[in-house]
Design an enzyme around this catalytic site. Structure first.
Site, short mmCIF file in Angstrom:
data_model
loop_
_atom_site.label_atom_id
_atom_site.label_comp_id
_atom_site.label_asym_id
_atom_site.label_seq_id
_atom_site.Cartn_x
_atom_site.Cartn_y
_atom_site.Cartn_z
N CYS A 128 -2.32 3.26 4.34
CA CYS A 128 -1.76 4.59 4.11
C CYS A 128 -1.26 4.76 2.68
CB CYS A 128 -0.64 4.90 5.10
SG CYS A 128 0.88 3.95 4.88
N TYR A 129 -0.90 3.65 2.02
CA TYR A 129 -0.43 3.75 0.63
C TYR A 129 -1.58 4.01 -0.33
CZ TYR A 129 4.06 2.37 2.42
OH TYR A 129 5.24 2.36 3.13
N ASP A 167 -5.70 4.70 14.07
CA ASP A 167 -4.81 5.74 14.59
C ASP A 167 -4.98 6.96 13.69
OD1 ASP A 167 -2.45 5.82 12.50
OD2 ASP A 167 -2.73 3.70 12.95
N HIS A 202 10.47 2.99 -2.83
CA HIS A 202 9.53 2.92 -1.70
C HIS A 202 8.39 3.89 -1.97
CE1 HIS A 202 8.00 4.08 2.28
NE2 HIS A 202 8.48 2.94 2.74
N LYS A 210 5.86 -6.67 -0.03
CA LYS A 210 5.38 -6.22 1.27
C LYS A 210 3.86 -6.37 1.33
CE LYS A 210 9.33 -5.05 3.05
NZ LYS A 210 9.87 -5.73 4.25
N ASP A 242 -1.14 -1.92 2.86
CA ASP A 242 -1.22 -0.97 3.98
C ASP A 242 -2.10 0.18 3.54
OD1 ASP A 242 -0.83 1.06 5.89
OD2 ASP A 242 1.24 0.47 6.27
N ARG A 252 6.25 -1.43 -0.95
CA ARG A 252 7.43 -1.94 -1.64
C ARG A 252 7.12 -3.33 -2.17
NH1 ARG A 252 12.02 -2.14 2.59
NH2 ARG A 252 10.30 -2.17 4.09
N ASP A 254 -4.64 0.43 9.05
CA ASP A 254 -3.66 -0.09 8.10
C ASP A 254 -4.25 -1.28 7.33
OD1 ASP A 254 -1.71 -1.88 7.13
OD2 ASP A 254 -0.37 -1.66 8.82
#
Length: 398
Positions: free
Chosen positions: A278-279, A336, A227, A273, A276, A270, A329
């Site tokens: 944040c990655y 956020d 992850h 998936k 996103d 992952r 995201d």
């Protein structure tokens, strides 16, 4: 068309087998495709676009610094995290809080410090490693004598000792879960505050390396799926423990490079998936460290390990709330403070991937302050904190 977006992007091929996963992926790609097409038509008039709307993001962050909307109520036990995310975002944007604002944040975090050591998720809560990491990082970002002095280093060491298990792993809190985050958080605060000892982290590296999977990434505990967030924690923990030689960096590099999405340009956390924002940090932060490791071994490749231009394009075109500020995201999601922090952190990593301006997508004004990929603290603030704590008196390790 923008010179970088002219590079061919490949959409996911579902091989004529529709699944929920493939349909979700297609929906995201359709949204991003519309944004790319709209951007390309505008870019013909403005070759220096896309633009990072810095002032809008600063306004968004400051509006959340001392007054939060009701939907943040669920993070009542994570309030030091809110301080850290907001302070890190402002530091990357080269925006300083006033002396009074800094003092107010410090005062609040001091109320989160538990008398037995460590920090709590809020005043009068139980001490926990996650908010301890966040509080220490936030205080380092604030960077005043008042902020540094809040940290009770002797009690912090005792707190870490109380969470350590015989096999070298750590619990997140008393009787709590044990995973690779705990080793990373413990090693980070110990290094930052100059309370690191070999005794405290005996066998920790051996436990962490058991979390590296056959894929190359790291799982939260031995034997589970790799992850992105856990991979960052595991890899960075080994660096902080000075045991990076134990890591299979070749398989790690292969795994993390394959997490960059071929069409979107951003990263997934992952396999199979969705992308996103944040990655952009959790995954991309690994590359500059591996690059330095290879350079030290005279093995640094001449080619880029990942497409840092494509990552910046994903962030700048798809992850900004242009009008109210804040980062997101993926398209369709609201901004956020968590994603604002980690998207900006990853964008900074990508902008400084090589030591020249050709690395930056868009105008020179887009450039953020340099971010440290191991601590995720703005570089100047980090160096100032490390220097301060290196001069502090040794604590009583009893």
């Amino acid at each position: 068309m923008n010179k970088f977006l002219a590079v061919t992007r490949l959409k996911t091929d579902n091989e004529s087998i529709e699944t929920t996963t493939s349909e979700n992926q297609s929906q995201v790609e359709r949204k991003i495709e519309k944004l790319f097409e709209s951007f390309c038509s505008k870019a013909q008039c403005d070759p220096e676009s896309p633009v990072l709307y810095k002032q809008n993001h600063i306004n968004y962050i400051k509006n959340h610094m001392f007054t939060l909307p009701e939907n943040y109520e669920c993070l009542d036990s994570s309030r030091p995290w809110l301080c850290y995310w907001l302070c890190q975002s402002l530091a990357l944007l080269n925006c300083n809080l006033s002396i009074l604002e800094k003092s107010n944040v410090v005062s609040f975090l001091s109320k989160c410090q538990h008398e037995s050591g460590g920090f709590c998720g809020g005043p009068n809560q139980m001490p926990h490693l996650a908010p301890t990491y966040a509080a220490v990082c936030a205080l380092c970002l604030i960077g005043t004598e008042e902020a540094y002095a809040v940290i009770n280093r002797e009690n912090l060491y005792k707190f870490l000792v109380s969470l350590r298990l015989p096999n070298g792993s750590f619990r997140m809190h008393k009787h709590g879960e044990c995973d690779v985050r705990a080793v990373y958080c413990s090693a980070t605060v110990a290094r930052l505050t100059n309370i690191y000892t070999d005794v405290l982290f005996e066998s920790s590296a051996q436990w962490v390396i058991r979390c590296q999977t056959y894929e190359g990434g790291f799982g939260g505990v031995p034997g589970v799926e790799a992850h992105g967030g856990y991979t960052f924690c595991g890899f960075s923990a080994l660096l902080l423990l000075k045991s990076i030689h134990m890591c299979d960096t070749k398989s790690l590099l292969r795994w993390v490079a394959n997490k960059q999405m071929s069409f979107e340009g951003g990263f997934q956390g992952r396999t199979n998936k969705l992308v996103d924002g944040c990655y952009s940090f959790w995954q991309a932060a690994i590359f500059p460290v591996i690059s330095e490791l290879l350079e030290s071994e005279n093995q640094r490749p001449m080619w880029s390990m990942y497409d840092y231009h494509a990552l910046q394009e994903y962030v700048l075109i798809c992850c900004q709330n242009r009008y109210s500020g804040g980062l997101i995201d993926k398209p369709g999601k609201p901004p956020d403070v968590y994603h604002t922090c980690y998207v900006l952190s990853g964008l900074s990593i990508a902008q400084h991937a090589v030591d020249n301006s050709s690395c930056v997508v868009g105008k020179p004004e887009n450039v953020l302050n340099k971010n440290n990929p191991i601590y995720n603290i703005e570089e100047t603030s980090l160096q100032k904190a490390l220097q301060y704590f290196s001069m502090t008196e040794p604590i009583n390790y009893f």
